[in-house]
Structure formats: C-alpha cells, structure tokens
Design a protein around this motif. Structure first.
Motif, short mmCIF file in Angstrom:
data_model
loop_
_atom_site.label_atom_id
_atom_site.label_comp_id
_atom_site.label_asym_id
_atom_site.label_seq_id
_atom_site.Cartn_x
_atom_site.Cartn_y
_atom_site.Cartn_z
N ARG A 5 -4.51 4.63 -6.88
CA ARG A 5 -2.99 4.23 -6.73
C ARG A 5 -2.46 3.92 -7.86
O ARG A 5 -1.58 3.77 -8.44
N GLN A 64 -6.63 3.23 -2.61
CA GLN A 64 -5.47 2.17 -2.85
C GLN A 64 -5.45 1.82 -4.81
O GLN A 64 -4.87 1.67 -5.47
N PRO A 85 0.60 -0.71 0.22
CA PRO A 85 -0.29 0.07 -0.07
C PRO A 85 0.92 1.13 -0.08
O PRO A 85 2.07 1.07 0.66
N SER A 86 0.48 2.38 -1.05
CA SER A 86 1.44 2.97 -0.74
C SER A 86 1.24 4.30 0.69
O SER A 86 -0.34 4.88 0.76
N GLN A 139 -8.08 -5.49 -4.14
CA GLN A 139 -8.71 -4.30 -3.87
C GLN A 139 -9.93 -4.08 -3.84
O GLN A 139 -11.25 -3.56 -2.86
#
Length: 213
Positions: free
Chosen positions: A160, A157, A150-151, A190
């Motif tokens: 992302r 996300q 995960p960023s 996700q």
C-alpha cells in the motif's frame, strides 16, 4: 487445471450474469475479469472445503495498468504474477464491515441462493464501486485519505505504501511530500527488512523525477 464439481456449478450460476456485464471467466485464475483501456476489474471466487460445508470468499477489485507498471519494478513479486496484480482488492465481507464473513454452503439450493446474493451485491454496490475505483482520483482517495491507518483495500500494507505514493504522484496529489514521510515511517513499522526500505527509497527517487508523457 483441476476444477471441482462445486466450482463447475458456481460458474454455471454466475457466468451468464457476469457475461452480461462484460466480465469474462478466467478459470485458471478463479475469477471474472473485465478488461479496460486503463487496466481491469475483477471478481475472485475462493472456495474452501470442510467436509459437507463449503466456505466461499468473494474478493473484488481493480488494476490500474499505469500504477502497476511502476509498482512492479520495485516490489518483490514473482515475475509471472505481475500482469495479474491488483491495485486494490477487498472482500464482500470487509466491504460491508464484516471482516471475516464468508458464504457457507451445504446444498445446491444454498449455492443458488448464494449466487443470487452475490449478483444482488454487484448490482446494488459492487459494480458502482469498481467503476469509480477504476479512476486515479478515486484510487488516490481510497489509498491516501488516511495514510496513517491500515487500508482495507489492500492485503499487503507494505505494498500500500508503494501504490499509494505512485497513485498520489500520478494524480498530482498536493500532499505528495507529506505522504512520502507518512509511508516511509509506516513501512519502517511494517518491516525491519533493510532491502524493503531501500526499494522504497528508490521508488521515492524515481517518482520525484517522474513525468508522465
């Protein structure tokens, strides 16, 4: 738009500082924003009120206009909000490794002290990060160095996956094809929404034939 007395005092403390660094106060968006030829940098102030205690969260980030012009064609965002979308955004707390950190304020003196802390953060770290993150090369590094994790630089996300892939294409990342596979699998984890996956496949097809002028 209704502005609380707390926000009035908050802006009174911070506006001269941010104006000195070429950030304009956008009251309706509760943020300071510096417009650049490539997009913008911003600092978003989000107070929450609990009796005599105010919790203040400060987020900061930037928008790459080149990235968002592509991304917003494929993301299911409300049309009116698209011009204000950040490419990356992170809170002061998360930036310092404190995921749930917010400033706690009870008195005018604590507000003044908090504003001083915010100013010191941007003088020592925040402005440098924003200037570096306003380049495609740094965005590519921030979003794509660990594609399977995960960023911390985005709250959504799934988004992302889109923006990381777009940045990789624009920055001529040599691992672009591998990132397609990584983000395709990440997006499946996700969301089970078939429409989301269809939009992502459309983005992939678009980018594979995309050539910047």
């Amino acid at each position: 738009m209704l502005i609380t007395p707390f926000e009035t005092d908050l802006y009174r403390h911070l506006t001269p500082f941010f104006a000195e660094h070429h950030f304009d106060l956008l009251v309706s968006r509760k943020q300071y924003r510096r417009t650049l030829p490539t997009g913008f940098q911003n600092v978003i102030l989000s107070p929450s009120f609990y009796g005599d205690e105010t919790m203040l969260e400060v987020n900061f980030g930037c928008r790459s206009e080149q990235v968002e012009q592509i991304a917003q064609q494929f993301l299911n965002n409300v049309f009116d909000y698209r011009p204000d979308a950040n490419t990356i955004i992170i809170s002061i707390g998360k930036f310092g490794g404190l995921r749930y950190f917010r400033y706690k304020i009870h008195t005018p003196d604590e507000l003044a002290d908090t504003c001083e802390q915010i100013q010191q953060f941007f003088l020592t770290k925040g402005f440098t990060f924003l200037n570096e993150a306003s380049s495609l090369a740094t965005l590519d590094q921030l979003l794509n160095d660990q594609p399977n994790q995960p960023s911390p630089y985005v709250y959504n996300q799934a988004h992302r996956c889109y923006k990381g892939l777009i940045v990789a294409k624009l920055n001529h990342n040599p691992h672009f094809d591998g990132l397609i596979d990584s983000y395709r699998h990440l997006l499946i984890r996700q969301t089970q929404n078939p429409y989301e996956q269809l939009h992502f496949e459309r983005l992939i097809a678009y980018l594979q034939h995309y050539s910047a002028n």
